[in-house]
Design an enzyme around this catalytic site. Sequence first.
Site, mmCIF file in Angstrom:
data_model
loop_
_atom_site.group_PDB
_atom_site.id
_atom_site.type_symbol
_atom_site.label_atom_id
_atom_site.label_comp_id
_atom_site.label_asym_id
_atom_site.label_seq_id
_atom_site.Cartn_x
_atom_site.Cartn_y
_atom_site.Cartn_z
ATOM 1 N N GLY A 138 0.770 -1.240 0.000
ATOM 2 C CA GLY A 138 0.000 0.000 0.000
ATOM 3 C C GLY A 138 0.798 1.286 0.000
ATOM 4 C CD1 TRP A 185 4.900 3.071 -4.458
ATOM 5 C CD2 TRP A 185 4.258 2.873 -6.590
ATOM 6 N NE1 TRP A 185 6.028 2.942 -5.217
ATOM 7 C CE2 TRP A 185 5.671 2.819 -6.524
ATOM 8 C CE3 TRP A 185 3.642 2.747 -7.823
ATOM 9 C CZ2 TRP A 185 6.469 2.674 -7.661
ATOM 10 C CZ3 TRP A 185 4.429 2.596 -8.968
ATOM 11 C CH2 TRP A 185 5.825 2.560 -8.885
ATOM 12 C CG ASP A 199 -1.304 -7.038 -4.593
ATOM 13 O OD1 ASP A 199 -0.332 -6.310 -4.894
ATOM 14 O OD2 ASP A 199 -1.194 -8.272 -4.447
ATOM 15 C CE LYS A 241 9.265 -2.987 -8.936
ATOM 16 N NZ LYS A 241 9.196 -3.871 -7.745
#
EC number: 2.1.1.166
Length: 247
Positions: free
Chosen positions: A88, A90, A111, A191
Amino acid sequence: MKKTTKKTAGGYGGSGSHKLYQRVKKKAGTITASSRRWLERHLNDPYVHQSKVDGYRSRAAYKLIEINQRYKFLKKGQKIIDLGAAPGGWCQVSGCIVGSSDEKPSVVGIDYLHVDPLPGVVMLEMDFLHSDAPQKLIDALGTKPDVVLSDMAAPTTGHRQTDHLRTIYLCEVAADFALSVLKPGGHFLAKAFQGGAENTLLTTLKQNFKTVHHVKPPASRSESVELYLLALEFKAKTERKEQLFLF
């Protein structure tokens, strides 16, 4: 656990100060050498210490903070979708910047791991790769997002090229979602791992965004092959010939 004095080199660990360096003693049959090294690095990581002081759930929060300090793509009033949001960090950072609240949440995370509730954040506990996930995210946000964030990474195998390919796949899926839902002028941050297999992804991003940057924030460990792709100012009018990355 043994503690020794070690001088820091500044940054979040302090400027030229002394701190206790923690070593993990090995007991026969309890921990491998590689696990011990990882634990020592984690315990002595200045970003880990600072995250506890600042109340962030992970050191990854500082990666987003540092990237945004440089490019300033997160702004008050935006709507955010965060892919691979656990634990959590971000969501915390983006929620604070955009001014999200429980009354009017502006951040939706997803998620498959459980994430404890966060103020101003709607969290979906499901796999983003599930076919229903994209629509559920939009339904939860109530509108198209200004920014799509993805810190997703596949579990590492120890084989560099395999890890790279698996994470690039997740980045491609996240990019396809972003291209499908972003508002005009929106942004995408994801990413990736260095490894040379992301040419198709980069081509697609460059065709659909005004600028694309490779970013390695200071909070990313120097020995890590991790980097971030930041695509700014979505060209919503660009016609997409096909959906390149399928769920």
